[in-house]
Design a protein around this motif. Sequence first.
Motif, short mmCIF file in Angstrom:
data_model
loop_
_atom_site.label_atom_id
_atom_site.label_comp_id
_atom_site.label_asym_id
_atom_site.label_seq_id
_atom_site.Cartn_x
_atom_site.Cartn_y
_atom_site.Cartn_z
N ALA A 28 -17.48 10.82 -15.54
CA ALA A 28 -16.64 11.99 -15.84
C ALA A 28 -15.41 11.54 -16.62
O ALA A 28 -14.83 10.50 -16.33
N LEU A 43 -19.33 24.55 -12.15
CA LEU A 43 -19.25 23.33 -12.94
C LEU A 43 -20.61 23.18 -13.64
O LEU A 43 -21.64 23.09 -12.98
N THR A 44 -20.59 23.23 -14.96
CA THR A 44 -21.85 23.13 -15.70
C THR A 44 -21.72 22.05 -16.77
O THR A 44 -20.64 21.47 -16.96
N LYS A 51 -20.86 15.79 -13.48
CA LYS A 51 -20.58 16.91 -12.56
C LYS A 51 -20.58 16.44 -11.10
O LYS A 51 -19.63 16.71 -10.35
N ASP A 179 -23.47 21.13 -4.59
CA ASP A 179 -24.14 20.45 -5.69
C ASP A 179 -25.53 21.05 -5.87
O ASP A 179 -26.44 20.77 -5.09
N ILE A 210 -21.95 23.23 -8.66
CA ILE A 210 -22.67 22.79 -9.86
C ILE A 210 -23.92 23.67 -10.02
O ILE A 210 -24.69 23.83 -9.07
N LEU A 227 -18.52 20.57 -18.52
CA LEU A 227 -18.26 19.16 -18.77
C LEU A 227 -19.07 18.71 -19.99
O LEU A 227 -20.27 18.97 -20.06
N THR A 233 -13.45 18.52 -21.22
CA THR A 233 -13.97 19.75 -20.61
C THR A 233 -13.46 20.96 -21.38
O THR A 233 -12.50 20.91 -22.13
#
Length: 245
Positions: A28, A43-44, A51, A179, A210, A227, A233
Amino acid sequence: MSIQPILEVEDFSKTFMLHEQGTELPSAHSVFLKAYPGRLTALTGPTGAGKSTVLKGIYRTYLPTSGRIIFTTEQGQQTDLAKADEHQILELRKDEIGFVTQFLHTLPRQSTEDVVAMPLIKKGISRIIALEKAREILSQLNLPERLWAVSPATFSGGEKQRVNLARGLLAQPRLLLLDEPTASLDPKTTDRVVELINNLKQTGTAMIAIFHDMDLVKRLADSVVVLEPPIGTENFFNSDINKAP
Ligand SMILES: Nc1ncnc2c1ncn2[C@@H]1O[C@H](COP(=O)(O)OP(=O)(O)OP(=O)(O)O)[C@@H](O)[C@H]1O
């Protein structure tokens, strides 16, 4: 009064040191995100964008290489999770921060209903009530009753995911990390999870989840963080989801 975030991730980066191979692997990179009570932040981004690494950084499975993870506790205290000591992290995991992963680690011979009820029992709720609630949510998630008294160690991927979700949602933490919570589920159970997540929002739980499936993002997310490895981001709101890449 505007709603205050419960969590602010600022400039989070993680680089893995692969000592045996004598190399570094950036994961990340420079991630910014916020989570708000009663809202879900999605979060994609593509595979390998980092992620899961971000969620594991928030839960402190990993220490970030740099950045701040500011969590506001129930007492209103601000704590940088990147710097908090192990004892404080364990307390927060017990009382305030939950994580529904794609993996299930349980003690051998512990029954499924005990696994699901355990976070409530640890919070001081009586075993009888906790087990009642565990059975109720297992039934809502369509886990067959014949499996409730069995250890989930040998369950299928979809069955394990139901157990993880049941435990994570039932605990009603202040911040819940998810997740890919529906990755192994059939459409009917996915609909049930959407309903349960929406119910949990009503209780004030903040969530970061996610998702690869944009349809789920549209149904559940209040804001989205994409991301993009390795440059950073992009943040936008649910009204813009149709414009997402
Ligand atoms: N423990 C680790 N040691 C070394 N590298 C790791 C570790 N965990 C993750 N990585 C690397 O970090 C990068 C990001 O991984 P991560 O699992 O966070 O991606 P992701 O965006 O969640 O991917 P996916 O959508 O496929 O689940 C990958 O290149 C991965 O190989």
